[in-house]
Structures are given as C-alpha cells and as structure tokens.
Design a protein around this motif. Structure first.
Motif, PDB file in Angstrom:
ATOM      1  N   TRP A  44       0.836  -1.254   0.501  1.00  0.00           N
ATOM      2  CA  TRP A  44       0.057  -0.013  -0.165  1.00  0.00           C
ATOM      3  C   TRP A  44       1.044   0.856  -0.331  1.00  0.00           C
ATOM      4  CZ3 TRP A  44      -3.452   1.496   4.328  1.00  0.00           C
ATOM      5  CH2 TRP A  44      -2.654   1.789   5.967  1.00  0.00           C
ATOM      6  N   ASP A  45       2.550   0.906  -0.310  1.00  0.00           N
ATOM      7  CA  ASP A  45       2.838   2.488  -0.003  1.00  0.00           C
ATOM      8  C   ASP A  45       2.862   2.893  -1.181  1.00  0.00           C
ATOM      9  OD1 ASP A  45       3.673   0.716   2.694  1.00  0.00           O
ATOM     10  OD2 ASP A  45       5.095   2.074   3.665  1.00  0.00           O
ATOM     11  N   ALA A  46       3.288   1.652  -2.236  1.00  0.00           N
ATOM     12  CA  ALA A  46       3.691   2.357  -3.655  1.00  0.00           C
ATOM     13  C   ALA A  46       3.015   3.125  -4.184  1.00  0.00           C
ATOM     14  CB  ALA A  46       4.026   0.136  -3.976  1.00  0.00           C
ATOM     15  N   ALA A  88      18.449  -5.611   5.327  1.00  0.00           N
ATOM     16  CA  ALA A  88      18.854  -4.612   6.567  1.00  0.00           C
ATOM     17  C   ALA A  88      17.566  -4.125   7.290  1.00  0.00           C
ATOM     18  CB  ALA A  88      18.978  -3.244   6.548  1.00  0.00           C
ATOM     19  N   TYR A  89      16.057  -5.535   6.645  1.00  0.00           N
ATOM     20  CA  TYR A  89      14.899  -5.792   7.365  1.00  0.00           C
ATOM     21  C   TYR A  89      14.497  -7.079   7.998  1.00  0.00           C
ATOM     22  CZ  TYR A  89       9.706  -5.362   7.951  1.00  0.00           C
ATOM     23  OH  TYR A  89       8.527  -5.246   8.096  1.00  0.00           O
ATOM     24  N   PHE A  90      14.431  -6.877   9.149  1.00  0.00           N
ATOM     25  CA  PHE A  90      13.671  -8.709   9.255  1.00  0.00           C
ATOM     26  C   PHE A  90      11.862  -8.556   9.487  1.00  0.00           C
ATOM     27  CE2 PHE A  90      12.535 -11.380  12.803  1.00  0.00           C
ATOM     28  CZ  PHE A  90      12.863 -13.240  11.966  1.00  0.00           C
ATOM     29  N   SER A 179      -3.771  -5.564   7.797  1.00  0.00           N
ATOM     30  CA  SER A 179      -4.260  -4.308   8.164  1.00  0.00           C
ATOM     31  C   SER A 179      -3.862  -2.748   7.955  1.00  0.00           C
ATOM     32  CB  SER A 179      -5.347  -4.310   9.718  1.00  0.00           C
ATOM     33  OG  SER A 179      -3.942  -3.873  10.238  1.00  0.00           O
ATOM     34  N   GLY A 180      -2.166  -3.196   7.768  1.00  0.00           N
ATOM     35  CA  GLY A 180      -1.376  -1.756   7.559  1.00  0.00           C
ATOM     36  C   GLY A 180      -1.251  -1.381   9.104  1.00  0.00           C
ATOM     37  N   MET A 181      -2.166  -1.835  10.017  1.00  0.00           N
ATOM     38  CA  MET A 181      -2.083  -0.535  11.051  1.00  0.00           C
ATOM     39  C   MET A 181      -1.668  -1.544  12.535  1.00  0.00           C
ATOM     40  SD  MET A 181      -5.298   1.849  10.809  1.00  0.00           S
ATOM     41  CE  MET A 181      -6.752   2.224   9.623  1.00  0.00           C
ATOM     42  N   GLN A 375       4.221   5.812  19.850  1.00  0.00           N
ATOM     43  CA  GLN A 375       3.331   4.710  19.731  1.00  0.00           C
ATOM     44  C   GLN A 375       2.999   4.030  19.287  1.00  0.00           C
ATOM     45  OE1 GLN A 375       3.145   0.937  22.293  1.00  0.00           O
ATOM     46  NE2 GLN A 375       4.506  -0.192  21.824  1.00  0.00           N
ATOM     47  N   TYR A 376       3.696   4.448  17.770  1.00  0.00           N
ATOM     48  CA  TYR A 376       2.992   3.688  16.455  1.00  0.00           C
ATOM     49  C   TYR A 376       1.864   4.365  16.132  1.00  0.00           C
ATOM     50  CZ  TYR A 376       4.939  -0.201  12.948  1.00  0.00           C
ATOM     51  OH  TYR A 376       4.838  -0.633  11.898  1.00  0.00           O
ATOM     52  N   TRP A 377       1.182   2.411  16.277  1.00  0.00           N
ATOM     53  CA  TRP A 377      -0.777   2.673  15.443  1.00  0.00           C
ATOM     54  C   TRP A 377      -1.536   2.780  17.340  1.00  0.00           C
ATOM     55  CZ3 TRP A 377      -2.297   3.729  11.076  1.00  0.00           C
ATOM     56  CH2 TRP A 377      -1.314   3.630   9.562  1.00  0.00           C
TER      57      TRP A 377
HETATM   58  C1  2M8 Z   1       4.579  -0.985   8.509  1.00  0.00           C
HETATM   59  O1  2M8 Z   1       3.879  -2.395   9.378  1.00  0.00           O
HETATM   60  C2  2M8 Z   1       5.330  -2.747   8.141  1.00  0.00           C
HETATM   61  C3  2M8 Z   1       5.196  -4.570   8.467  1.00  0.00           C
HETATM   62  O2  2M8 Z   1       4.552  -4.868   7.358  1.00  0.00           O
HETATM   63  C4  2M8 Z   1       7.005  -3.049   9.808  1.00  0.00           C
HETATM   64  O3  2M8 Z   1       6.327  -2.251  10.970  1.00  0.00           O
HETATM   65  O4  2M8 Z   1       7.989  -3.809   9.679  1.00  0.00           O
HETATM   66  C5  2M8 Z   1       2.875  -0.644   8.566  1.00  0.00           C
HETATM   67  O5  2M8 Z   1       2.712   0.932   9.103  1.00  0.00           O
HETATM   68  C6  2M8 Z   1       2.760  -0.322   7.172  1.00  0.00           C
HETATM   69  O6  2M8 Z   1       0.917  -0.046   7.198  1.00  0.00           O
HETATM   70  C7  2M8 Z   1       3.367   0.142   6.373  1.00  0.00           C
HETATM   71  O7  2M8 Z   1       3.046  -0.654   5.055  1.00  0.00           O
HETATM   72  C8  2M8 Z   1       5.291  -0.478   6.546  1.00  0.00           C
HETATM   73  C9  2M8 Z   1       5.968  -0.039   5.713  1.00  0.00           C
HETATM   74  O8  2M8 Z   1       5.549   1.470   6.133  1.00  0.00           O
HETATM   75  O9  2M8 Z   1       5.487  -0.699   7.408  1.00  0.00           O
END
Ligand code: 2M8
Length: 447
Positions: A44-46, A88-90, A179-181, A375-377
């Motif tokens: 969804w970022d893309a 660099a991502y896990f 969910s993205g959240m 904190q984040y979401w």
């Molecule tokens: C966040 O999610 C990723 C996992 O998918 C993470 O925390 O590692 C969320 O905010 C998600 O909605 C977003 O698409 C992603 C990249 O910005 O980061």
C-alpha cells in the motif's frame, strides 16, 4: 496553542523537499518505503508513492505500480512486501519462506500476506494527474490503466474468493500486518489468542535499532506473535484455504472492507471507460454493495462506530480507533449513524481535541484509556490516513471537510521531516523520517 516546532517550510519549499525524498529513496528499481527502516517495496506504500510520483514523473509512477503487480501471485494476491536484495529488514524473504509457495511469483521474492486494497484508487489518481499534465502523459496513463485493469480485478476477486469467510461480509485478515495498522489496539483481543509455540525459530529484530526510541515500535511480545503467524503460514505451505481455516488469527477488518468498497467503485468507473467485460463490472458492483453493507452492519448501536469482528470467536471488537470511522469513507450507513460519526470526528475526542497540534484524526482517540501518543498505531497521527480521509471526503462531495483535512495534513508535516507518524500534541516526527508515503501524500496535497 503556539508553535511547538522550530521549523516551518513554505509550501513550495516543502514540495521541493518531498520530491527530493522520493528521488533519494529511489534505488533505480523501486522507491523503498523508507531509507533505512524499510528498504523494500510495500504494497500500500507503493500505491501512495505512485500518486506522489505522478506529480513529478508519470512514467516513474506507472513503473512503480507495474513493479508491484509484476510480483502479484498467480492466485491474484498482491503481496505485502516485494523484496529488494537489501538485508537490513527483518523478517526478510528467507524467514517468510515463500520461494516454494505454489502460487508465488517467479523471479521475485515476496512476503506471503497482503495489505489494504488501495491500488485502484492510485491508478485513478495517476490517470487524473496525467490527463492534466499533457498529451503524452495522458496517453501513457490511459494505456497503463487499460493494461493493469485485469490485474486489479484479479486482486479484488482474490479478496472475495479467499477472504470473505463467514457471514459478516467483512474482508478477513490473517495477520495484523495485513491491516497496515500492525499493533493497533483493534487487534489486542485476537492477538491474545495467538500463542507462539516452542517451535518458533529464534530471531533478532532489526527495527528497534533503527528508531530513536524502541518504545515507538511494537513490543517483543507482539513480535513473537507476528512471527508465530508467519510460522503457521509456512507450515500451511501458503495454501490460502488452509491458512484461513487454521490460522490462530482471523479477523474481519472493517477499514479494509471500506477501502475495498471504494476501490471497487473506482475499478467500475475505469472499466466502463476502457470497455471491460460487463460481467466483471457486475461482479465489482456486487462486491462493493456487499462490502458497504458489511461496514454498515458492523456499526455499534450507540456510538455508531464501525467494528472489526473476531472471526474465530464470532465477537465484535469494540475499540475506539480511527477504523471506527470507516462508514464515512465508503458511505452506506444510515443517515443518523453518519451524522453521529461526523460529530464524533469533530468532537474533542478526535479532531477537536484542544491540545492537538494539527486537527486531523489520531490513530486512536486521545481520550481512550491506553492511548499512547508515541507508539506507532496506538495514538500517533499518520499522514497517509489523513490523505485517505481527505480523498474519500472529496469524492463524497464534502469539499470543506476534505480541505480542512488537507490543511491539517500540511500543518502536521510542514516541519519537512516526512515522519512516518507524528506525536499529536507536539508534532514530533516518530519512527522513520523521510518516509516515502508521507512525502508522496504531501506532494499530492501541494501540487
Ligand atoms: C509498517 O509495517 C511493517 C510490516 O509490514 C513493519 O512495521 O515492519 C506499517 O505501518 C505498514 O502499514 C506499512 O505499510 C509499512 C511500511 O511503511 O510499515
């Protein structure tokens, strides 16, 4: 309140900085979601990134969506991450273990879950921008919209075929990441029922090292659950039917369902314009109507807020988060419910809270117990979410409301850091800075 941040860029300077963020995050193949924290393409970022790119370079915007859809699974799923070769991502591709998934794409490595279906909305926006920017852009974008339509339809069909179990009509997710959240309190109850087994392979988080304060990220306990769900999916061999029937997390997501309804509407418009099959347009109309009915059917009888549903226990999930306003996005709720939601959104529980730096909705109501502004979401404001509401309100003809959200979004981001999310009272950018989707929505607002 006076200004709590030292720097404020003018709109032209802010737009120039946003453009630079997108250019700097461009690897040549993809625009990464953020420079260090997220060195891959997220689904969804893309979509949002392509909207910002369209303001700079329509060809590049089209390329971004083409790259994402080149990773579409054979069953129609659009994967939540398309991996670059950065490690660099896990969790990276080895941990996901999707290489042998029967429906997975060849030649590209992806995660094994999905994210919110906002892609049709992005295609529509890119097309609209291209049409205003000149005849060549217009032609390219029209060809692109015609070409990508079948893929978008297949993606929507996948959501209906595999992800509408049970009778609620809500689109189901099998991981909070879908969910993205990710760590929203929306998922606290269903995550309580996820018990990481002793067989959870050990792992080391990388995200917490990349943010200033680990308290801005989900907890280790939450990560154990996130990783355990991946383990369950690997064991199910990424067979969707098995995952949906067996995963220890299965929740009807009301926000995704609302986005899906809107995206189906957009896909119908595009399909009508570009002469797609009437049967497919009828499918989309049917899916949109059912999704709207499901969103309306989830509304709490007193508050009016839309609710997610734990599909493992059959219980509604009553948490006061931004997702409760889903009916305002897609419509379809009775007028009295809609009015209640609009006045709640304007009230001091949400956008009208007197201490907010910018009057845009936080991810969780500041009045809710457990609200955490850092904190984040679980409390911060997210510019992309503001964009979605402003886009939807514009489409619904609520121009003044759309404008206010856009102005609030600029207010939030005018420090020029392009934070991933913001502390609602101080406006401090949190998580990553130079986050691509933040830069993209700011560009869209400013151009
Ligand atoms: C966040 O999610 C990723 C996992 O998918 C993470 O925390 O590692 C969320 O905010 C998600 O909605 C977003 O698409 C992603 C990249 O910005 O980061």
């Amino acid at each position: 309140p006076g200004d709590r941040r030292p720097v404020r860029f003018t709109e032209p300077a802010l737009a120039a900085r946003a453009a630079r963020v997108l250019r700097d995050n461009d690897t040549g193949a993809v625009i990464t979601a953020a420079p260090r924290l997220y060195p891959h393409m997220w689904s969804w970022d893309a979509a949002f990134i392509s909207i910002g790119l369209a303001r700079l370079d329509v060809q590049r915007a089209i390329a971004e969506l083409d790259t994402l859809f080149a990773a579409q699974w054979r069953n129609g799923m659009v994967p939540h991450i398309v991996f670059t070769d950065d490690d660099a991502y896990f969790p990276g591709p080895d941990r996901w273990g999707t290489d042998t998934a029967p429906d997975g794409p060849r030649n590209v490595r992806t995660s094994g879950i999905c994210q919110p279906p906002v892609h049709a909305i992005a295609v529509r926006r890119v097309l609209d921008i291209a049409r205003r920017s000149g005849p060549n852009d217009r032609l390219d974008a029209e060809r692109f919209a015609r070409r990508i339509w079948a893929k978008l339809y297949a993606w929507h069909r996948w959501l209906v075929e595999y992800r509408t179990p049970g009778s609620s009509g809500l689109i189901a997710i099998v991981h909070g990441w879908e969910s993205g959240m990710d760590n929203s309190p929306r998922w606290d109850v269903p995550y309580d029922a996820v018990h990481p087994g002793a067989a959870l392979p050990p792992y080391v988080r990388k995200d917490v090292r990349l943010v200033g304060d680990p308290g801005e990220r989900p907890t280790d306990r939450e990560y154990d659950r996130y990783l355990w769900l991946i383990e369950e999916m690997r064991r199910a061999g990424y067979d969707q039917r098995k995952i949906v029937s067996g995963s220890s997390f299965l929740v009807g997501d009301v926000f995704i369902t609302a986005l899906f309804a809107m995206s189906c509407d957009v896909l119908i418009e595009l399909g009508e314009e570009f002469g797609q099959e009437p049967e497919q347009l009828a499918d989309l109309a049917d899916w949109a109507a059912k999704a709207r009915a499901a969103v309306a059917g989830s509304c709490h009888s007193v508050s009016g807020m839309a609710r997610d549903r734990d599909l493992r226990t059959g219980r509604w999930l009553d948490t006061q988060t931004i997702a409760g306003f889903s009916p305002l996005l897609c419509g379809g709720a009775p007028d009295d419910v809609q009015l209640r939601l609009l006045s709640l959104l304007d009230s001091d529980r949400w956008c009208g809270h007197p201490d907010l730096l910018a009057p845009v909705p936080p991810s969780v109501s500041p009045m809710r117990p457990g609200f955490n502004p850092r904190q984040y979401w679980r409390g911060p404001q997210w510019p992309v979410v503001v964009w979605l509401f402003s886009w939807a309100f514009e489409r619904r003809g609520w121009h003044e409301r759309a404008r206010k959200l856009r102005d609030g979004g600029i207010r939030l981001t005018e420090d020029g850091s392009f934070g991933e999310y913001y502390e609602p009272f101080t406006g401090e950018p949190l998580g990553s800075t130079d986050q691509s989707w933040t830069a993209a929505v700011v560009l869209d607002w400013l151009c």
